[in-house]
Write a protein that holds these residues in place. Structure first.
Motif, PDB file in Angstrom:
ATOM      1  N   LYS A   1      -4.224   4.978 -14.310  1.00  0.00           N
ATOM      2  CA  LYS A   1      -4.217   4.254 -13.042  1.00  0.00           C
ATOM      3  C   LYS A   1      -3.408   2.966 -13.172  1.00  0.00           C
ATOM      4  CE  LYS A   1      -6.919   6.902 -10.503  1.00  0.00           C
ATOM      5  NZ  LYS A   1      -6.433   7.540  -9.250  1.00  0.00           N
TER       6      LYS A   1
ATOM      7  N   GLU B   1       0.821  -1.216   0.000  1.00  0.00           N
ATOM      8  CA  GLU B   1       0.000   0.000   0.000  1.00  0.00           C
ATOM      9  C   GLU B   1       0.855   1.266   0.000  1.00  0.00           C
ATOM     10  OE1 GLU B   1      -3.579   1.868  -0.471  1.00  0.00           O
ATOM     11  OE2 GLU B   1      -3.155  -0.288  -0.489  1.00  0.00           O
ATOM     12  N   ARG B   2       1.994   1.229   0.712  1.00  0.00           N
ATOM     13  CA  ARG B   2       2.861   2.416   0.769  1.00  0.00           C
ATOM     14  C   ARG B   2       3.362   2.801  -0.630  1.00  0.00           C
ATOM     15  NH1 ARG B   2       7.952   0.399   0.219  1.00  0.00           N
ATOM     16  NH2 ARG B   2       8.163  -1.848   0.644  1.00  0.00           N
TER      17      ARG B   2
ATOM     18  N   LYS C   1       0.280  10.057 -10.162  1.00  0.00           N
ATOM     19  CA  LYS C   1       1.534  10.490 -10.766  1.00  0.00           C
ATOM     20  C   LYS C   1       1.817   9.802 -12.101  1.00  0.00           C
ATOM     21  CE  LYS C   1       3.628  11.512  -6.275  1.00  0.00           C
ATOM     22  NZ  LYS C   1       4.760  11.227  -5.348  1.00  0.00           N
TER      23      LYS C   1
ATOM     24  N   ALA D   1       4.516   1.109  -9.261  1.00  0.00           N
ATOM     25  CA  ALA D   1       4.683   0.657  -7.876  1.00  0.00           C
ATOM     26  C   ALA D   1       5.236  -0.768  -7.843  1.00  0.00           C
ATOM     27  CB  ALA D   1       3.354   0.743  -7.134  1.00  0.00           C
TER      28      ALA D   1
ATOM     29  N   GLU E   1       0.255   3.671 -12.964  1.00  0.00           N
ATOM     30  CA  GLU E   1       0.704   4.010 -11.612  1.00  0.00           C
ATOM     31  C   GLU E   1       0.949   2.753 -10.773  1.00  0.00           C
ATOM     32  OE1 GLU E   1      -1.925   8.144 -11.633  1.00  0.00           O
ATOM     33  OE2 GLU E   1      -2.433   6.527 -10.238  1.00  0.00           O
ATOM     34  N   VAL E   2       0.023   1.819 -10.847  1.00  0.00           N
ATOM     35  CA  VAL E   2       0.194   0.578 -10.077  1.00  0.00           C
ATOM     36  C   VAL E   2       1.367  -0.229 -10.629  1.00  0.00           C
ATOM     37  CG1 VAL E   2      -0.917  -1.571  -9.362  1.00  0.00           C
ATOM     38  CG2 VAL E   2      -2.248   0.538  -9.450  1.00  0.00           C
TER      39      VAL E   2
ATOM     40  N   LYS F   1       1.811   1.868  -3.514  1.00  0.00           N
ATOM     41  CA  LYS F   1       0.633   2.233  -4.295  1.00  0.00           C
ATOM     42  C   LYS F   1       0.264   3.694  -4.056  1.00  0.00           C
ATOM     43  CE  LYS F   1      -3.997   0.492  -5.394  1.00  0.00           C
ATOM     44  NZ  LYS F   1      -5.018  -0.534  -5.065  1.00  0.00           N
ATOM     45  N   LYS F   2       0.332   4.115  -2.803  1.00  0.00           N
ATOM     46  CA  LYS F   2       0.029   5.509  -2.466  1.00  0.00           C
ATOM     47  C   LYS F   2       1.080   6.450  -3.046  1.00  0.00           C
ATOM     48  CE  LYS F   2      -2.505   4.661   1.842  1.00  0.00           C
ATOM     49  NZ  LYS F   2      -2.497   4.845   3.324  1.00  0.00           N
ATOM     50  N   LYS F   3       2.324   6.021  -3.053  1.00  0.00           N
ATOM     51  CA  LYS F   3       3.417   6.862  -3.545  1.00  0.00           C
ATOM     52  C   LYS F   3       3.199   7.267  -4.996  1.00  0.00           C
ATOM     53  CE  LYS F   3       8.417   6.792  -4.383  1.00  0.00           C
ATOM     54  NZ  LYS F   3       9.687   6.083  -4.131  1.00  0.00           N
ATOM     55  N   TYR F   4       2.683   6.331  -5.816  1.00  0.00           N
ATOM     56  CA  TYR F   4       2.531   6.601  -7.242  1.00  0.00           C
ATOM     57  C   TYR F   4       1.135   7.077  -7.628  1.00  0.00           C
ATOM     58  CZ  TYR F   4       7.146   4.696  -8.071  1.00  0.00           C
ATOM     59  OH  TYR F   4       8.511   4.497  -8.072  1.00  0.00           O
ATOM     60  N   ALA F   5       0.208   7.056  -6.703  1.00  0.00           N
ATOM     61  CA  ALA F   5      -1.170   7.462  -7.016  1.00  0.00           C
ATOM     62  C   ALA F   5      -1.214   8.898  -7.538  1.00  0.00           C
ATOM     63  CB  ALA F   5      -2.045   7.329  -5.777  1.00  0.00           C
TER      64      ALA F   5
END
Length: 432
Positions: free
Chosen positions: A220, A207-208, A216, A227, A223-224, A210-214
């Motif tokens: 979608k 999750e850390r 950006k 990650a 982004e994943v 996934k949140k970092k690239y959300a």
């Protein structure tokens, strides 16, 4: 102790080993479904790969490397040193119409296992026979680790991807640490096959990350995917730091590449990537690191191939390379510079006939300098895989120097170049 073992092996295996004082440990790092441009060291600013960036900077880096466009054929090439048309594993599964399909199916891997093991050389077995402790993790199609000659491993049953081995990286690196510790204790050189299911789907990064690239990335999905790449990079950093912690960095030869590419933004909905002969499907950076023995250099021009991996590792281990292998020792930069041409073979996902590779060819690729010729094969892509595979069905010629994303087909404008490159392919393997 290692020196005495080597001398003993040289006596027992005359002509197999060269006289060197000490054989290095060997680590093969293989990422999966990794787009060639999605690394920091390849200039990508959307994804962070600090560990691979550092390792590449310490290495002889070839940015124009090529593998096969789908998993199982690429891994079989890494086991045998041969192109798929020679080693016989041209796809991931047997097609329902294949002569051996009634006895096989997707679950039964026996026909594929038998075909793979019929090859004259299998890398892990050869290294094990030469005195290495060898450890399989991650992906390994169609066989168990012991069937291909690893002394230790995680994949204990034949499977499509690698069974229990697929937990490596995603669930920590402890199995690799434990194997290295054991090899050090036994004073034996070791070989680690680190082929995690990363950044391959399921795309479920921590999750850390996934949140970092959300927010950006352009999509979608992208982004994943980024990650997932950073997650893979973290595992490579873990492995490299462990080697350094154990004082093994200078005595370990590392080679890195990806087994095939991916559409980073469309995934399974995109074409011209995985299962295709286009750059996003087959191109990969390749780097080799051996501190004090391999000079760090970046090569953005010369071609290297996945068939070069086995000859390189055999040579590093002091083992004679069979003449049947088409690849080069990647430490020999001059030999790489002198080679102009490499060949890539693209097949259907499902094998039409395991005894006749020509029946499954979707396209053949000739790379000669910056020229790239794509020749249509004998069949089109599998209907059930068409959502993420494509082939033009016509002859295509690209100038990768001026057109790296393959937007302009020059075949009609340069018929002499098409004829020249086709002659190279026909001399290599002519498919009617």
């Amino acid at each position: 102790m290692i020196h005495r073992l080597f001398l003993l092996a040289a006596l027992l295996l005359p002509g197999l080993l060269h006289a060197e004082d000490k054989r290095p440990n060997i680590v093969l790092i293989l990422s999966d479904d990794h787009t060639y441009s999605h690394y920091g060291f390849m200039g990508n600013e959307m994804v962070e790969t600090p560990n691979l960036d550092r390792m590449a900077g310490e290495s002889l880096l070839y940015t124009r490397g090529y593998s096969m466009p789908v998993c199982s054929p690429s891994l079989a090439t890494l086991l045998t040193g041969l192109l798929p048309s020679r080693h016989g594993i041209t796809g991931n599964d047997l097609h329902a119409s294949s002569p051996k399909a009634p006895k096989a199916g997707r679950a039964n891997r026996d026909p594929l296992r038998d075909r793979l093991l019929a090859n004259p050389l299998i890398l892990p077995k050869t290294l094990s026979d030469a005195g290495y402790l060898t450890f399989q993790t991650g992906k390994l199609w169609n066989t168990s680790f012991s069937e291909v000659g690893f002394t230790h491993g995680m994949t204990k049953e034949r499977s499509r991807h690698g069974g229990a081995g697929l937990s490596i990286g995603r669930k920590g690196m402890e199995p690799v640490h434990e194997f290295i510790d054991m090899a050090v204790e036994k004073e034996k050189p070791f070989f680690v096959w680190y082929a995690p299911l990363l950044p391959h789907d399921p795309h479920n990064p921590p999750e850390r990350l996934k949140k970092k690239y959300a927010g950006k990335g352009p999509t979608k999905h992208g982004e994943v995917y980024h990650a997932m790449i950073e997650w893979f990079d973290e595992t490579c950093g873990d492995l490299d730091r462990y080697l350094e912690k154990k004082g093994l960095k200078d005595d370990t030869f590392i080679i890195y590449l990806s087994d095939n590419g991916w559409d980073p933004f469309a995934g399974y909905g995109g074409g011209r990537a995985k299962l295709t002969p286009y750059e996003n499907g087959i191109r990969t950076p390749v780097f080799i690191r051996w501190p004090g023995k391999v000079q760090p250099t970046r090569d953005d021009s010369n071609l290297v191939s996945i068939v070069d991996v086995v000859p390189t590792l055999l040579s590093v281990a002091g083992i004679s390379v069979p003449d049947v292998m088409p690849g080069l020792d990647l430490r020999d930069h001059e030999a790489v510079e002198e080679r102009d041409t490499i060949f890539i073979e693209s097949f259907r996902h499902d094998i039409m006939d395991i005894d006749d590779p020509s029946k499954s060819v979707t396209s053949l690729v000739v790379l000669d300098g910056w020229s790239k010729l794509i020749l249509p094969g004998t069949v089109g892509p599998d209907a059930n895989k068409a959502r993420f595979s494509s082939t033009a069905g016509v002859v295509e010629l690209f100038d990768l120097k001026s057109d790296p994303t393959e937007t302009k087909n020059l075949a009609a404008e340069r018929p002499a170049e098409v004829k020249r490159l086709k002659a190279l392919q026909d001399a290599q393997w002519k498919v009617e």
